[in-house]
Design a protein around this motif. Structure first.
Motif, PDB file in Angstrom:
ATOM      1  N   ASN A  83      -3.218 -12.736   2.788  1.00 33.22           N
ATOM      2  CA  ASN A  83      -2.038 -13.144   3.064  1.00 33.22           C
ATOM      3  C   ASN A  83      -0.846 -13.426   2.251  1.00 33.22           C
ATOM      4  O   ASN A  83       0.375 -13.180   2.230  1.00 33.22           O
ATOM      5  N   PHE A  84      -1.539 -13.839   0.887  1.00 35.17           N
ATOM      6  CA  PHE A  84      -0.487 -14.202  -0.042  1.00 35.17           C
ATOM      7  C   PHE A  84      -0.532 -12.927  -1.082  1.00 35.17           C
ATOM      8  O   PHE A  84       0.201 -13.057  -2.084  1.00 35.17           O
ATOM      9  N   GLU A  85      -1.043 -11.668  -0.719  1.00 36.25           N
ATOM     10  CA  GLU A  85      -0.993 -10.759  -1.716  1.00 36.25           C
ATOM     11  C   GLU A  85      -2.017 -10.982  -2.812  1.00 36.25           C
ATOM     12  O   GLU A  85      -1.645 -10.203  -3.904  1.00 36.25           O
ATOM     13  N   ASN A  86      -2.688 -11.858  -2.581  1.00 35.57           N
ATOM     14  CA  ASN A  86      -4.029 -11.972  -3.935  1.00 35.57           C
ATOM     15  C   ASN A  86      -4.905 -10.748  -3.654  1.00 35.57           C
ATOM     16  O   ASN A  86      -5.153 -10.434  -2.572  1.00 35.57           O
ATOM     17  N   GLN A 127     -13.782  -1.828  -7.024  1.00 37.06           N
ATOM     18  CA  GLN A 127     -12.578  -1.268  -6.104  1.00 37.06           C
ATOM     19  C   GLN A 127     -11.961  -2.475  -5.275  1.00 37.06           C
ATOM     20  O   GLN A 127     -12.772  -3.762  -5.000  1.00 37.06           O
ATOM     21  N   ILE A 128     -10.619  -2.332  -5.068  1.00 42.02           N
ATOM     22  CA  ILE A 128     -10.140  -3.571  -4.442  1.00 42.02           C
ATOM     23  C   ILE A 128     -10.305  -3.373  -2.914  1.00 42.02           C
ATOM     24  O   ILE A 128     -10.189  -2.180  -2.313  1.00 42.02           O
ATOM     25  N   ILE A 129     -11.004  -4.354  -2.297  1.00 40.58           N
ATOM     26  CA  ILE A 129     -11.641  -4.514  -0.878  1.00 40.58           C
ATOM     27  C   ILE A 129     -10.767  -5.179   0.259  1.00 40.58           C
ATOM     28  O   ILE A 129     -10.932  -4.975   1.264  1.00 40.58           O
ATOM     29  N   TYR A 130      -9.816  -6.077  -0.409  1.00 40.68           N
ATOM     30  CA  TYR A 130      -9.011  -6.742   0.349  1.00 40.68           C
ATOM     31  C   TYR A 130      -7.661  -7.258  -0.396  1.00 40.68           C
ATOM     32  O   TYR A 130      -7.698  -7.606  -1.448  1.00 40.68           O
ATOM     33  N   GLY A 167       3.177 -16.190  -6.662  1.00 40.76           N
ATOM     34  CA  GLY A 167       3.424 -14.739  -6.659  1.00 40.76           C
ATOM     35  C   GLY A 167       2.804 -13.875  -5.769  1.00 40.76           C
ATOM     36  O   GLY A 167       1.813 -14.484  -5.304  1.00 40.76           O
ATOM     37  N   ASN A 168       3.116 -12.805  -5.606  1.00 37.15           N
ATOM     38  CA  ASN A 168       2.304 -11.629  -4.959  1.00 37.15           C
ATOM     39  C   ASN A 168       1.710 -10.602  -5.954  1.00 37.15           C
ATOM     40  O   ASN A 168       2.638  -9.792  -6.114  1.00 37.15           O
ATOM     41  N   ALA A 169       0.665 -10.787  -6.063  1.00 33.95           N
ATOM     42  CA  ALA A 169      -0.061  -9.694  -7.113  1.00 33.95           C
ATOM     43  C   ALA A 169      -0.056  -8.185  -6.733  1.00 33.95           C
ATOM     44  O   ALA A 169       0.640  -7.355  -7.330  1.00 33.95           O
ATOM     45  N   ALA A 170      -0.344  -7.890  -5.405  1.00 34.87           N
ATOM     46  CA  ALA A 170      -0.434  -6.696  -4.724  1.00 34.87           C
ATOM     47  C   ALA A 170       1.046  -6.158  -4.920  1.00 34.87           C
ATOM     48  O   ALA A 170       1.017  -4.978  -5.449  1.00 34.87           O
ATOM     49  N   GLY A 171       1.746  -6.883  -4.568  1.00 37.84           N
ATOM     50  CA  GLY A 171       3.362  -6.208  -4.448  1.00 37.84           C
ATOM     51  C   GLY A 171       4.002  -6.087  -5.808  1.00 37.84           C
ATOM     52  O   GLY A 171       4.468  -4.957  -6.483  1.00 37.84           O
ATOM     53  N   LEU A 172       3.763  -6.826  -6.631  1.00 38.94           N
ATOM     54  CA  LEU A 172       4.518  -7.023  -8.005  1.00 38.94           C
ATOM     55  C   LEU A 172       3.816  -5.741  -9.144  1.00 38.94           C
ATOM     56  O   LEU A 172       4.503  -5.146  -9.765  1.00 38.94           O
ATOM     57  N   PHE A 173       2.522  -5.812  -8.666  1.00 35.39           N
ATOM     58  CA  PHE A 173       1.761  -4.815  -9.744  1.00 35.39           C
ATOM     59  C   PHE A 173       1.438  -3.219  -8.891  1.00 35.39           C
ATOM     60  O   PHE A 173       0.987  -2.320  -9.736  1.00 35.39           O
ATOM     61  N   GLY A 174       2.009  -3.234  -7.800  1.00 33.11           N
ATOM     62  CA  GLY A 174       1.564  -2.128  -6.999  1.00 33.11           C
ATOM     63  C   GLY A 174       0.154  -1.803  -6.633  1.00 33.11           C
ATOM     64  O   GLY A 174      -0.143  -0.494  -6.480  1.00 33.11           O
TER      65      GLY A 174
END
Length: 273
Positions: free
Chosen positions: A175-178, A169-172, A239-246
């Protein structure tokens, strides 16, 4: 001089984080106060446990860690002070202690609250500060509070394991959206057993190698690595993984169809072959 770390979910937008430090310094002006973070997401136990666990282990022995996260899930009739692996942890009796330690503490005492005082954040800070001061003055833990108490326990968020796969599960999200997943390098290697693997997320995104640094892939490309804490991280070079991959932080309770559908964006699965 005691080292006192502060971790909270109270933010930095107003006076409160500073007032907590002032409350502690009134008790002992020699406290060496170190901020870990005041930006824990409200009510997010897995995130708080991940951050606290991986910060605490880098501090000198006999450091005091004041964790003011979700202080008021229950009425604070009693706060906790634990001693484990040469570290002191002070927090609410809300289940977070066991999630941080992933173990039973060596010792835990209950710090009683006065009945006729408003038990707000600053009052809790004063209870923690007085307990730290008492330990510094040589008082025994068993004389400061109630020893060997029962306390609320919540299970740490752990990945699901199978011989053919592991699901985390994604737990965090940093700041770079890693994106940090609750799969450690040790867990990964134990399940992998030398086999090939595919890291799959958001249905159709796949990574089949572990990088050592972000620069191992071209700019804009996705990658997976194990971060400084030893946890799996999904990233994009510059890049920002969280934002780009939703991708989103994991919600522990999926009680309706909408929340269950969101699990595609909150979990990462590794298949072995």
């Amino acid at each position: 001089m005691a080292i006192v770390t502060l971790t909270s979910d109270i933010g930095m937008q107003d006076y409160l984080a500073g007032a907590v430090k002032g409350q502690l310094l009134q008790i002992d002006p020699t406290f060496n106060i170190v901020d870990i973070t005041h930006a824990i997401s409200p009510f997010n136990y897995p995130q708080a446990a991940y951050i606290c666990r991986n910060a605490i282990r880098h501090f000198p022995a006999q450091t005091f860690h004041v964790i003011m996260v979700n202080l008021f899930e229950r009425k604070p009739d009693r706060l906790l002070m634990a001693f484990h692996n040469d570290q002191y942890i002070l927090c609410a009796d809300n289940g977070l202690l066991g999630m941080i330690l992933e173990d039973r503490p060596d010792m835990v005492i209950g710090l009683p609250s006065e009945k006729n005082i408003i038990r707000n954040t600053l009052y809790c800070a004063s209870v923690f500060g007085k307990a730290i001061d008492a330990v510094n003055r040589g008082e025994r833990l068993t004389d400061i509070g109630e020893p060997d108490i029962s306390f609320v326990e919540k299970n740490p968020l752990r990945p699901m394991l199978s011989d053919a796969w592991i699901e985390g599960q994604i737990i965090y999200i940093d700041n770079f959206e890693n994106v940090v997943v609750n799969i450690t390098r040790d867990q990964f290697e134990a399940q992998r057993k030398g086999r090939k693997f595919s890291i799959v997320f958001k249905r159709d995104e796949v990574i089949d190698r572990i990088s050592e640094t972000y620069a191992d892939v071209p700019e804009g490309e996705k990658l997976a690595l194990f971060n400084s804490a030893g946890y799996l991280e999904i990233a994009i070079n510059k890049g920002n993984a969280a934002g780009l991959f939703g991708l989103q932080g994991y919600l522990e309770q999926a009680q309706n169809t909408y929340l269950q559908n969101r699990l595609f964006y909150q979990t990462v699965k590794i298949f072995f072959s």
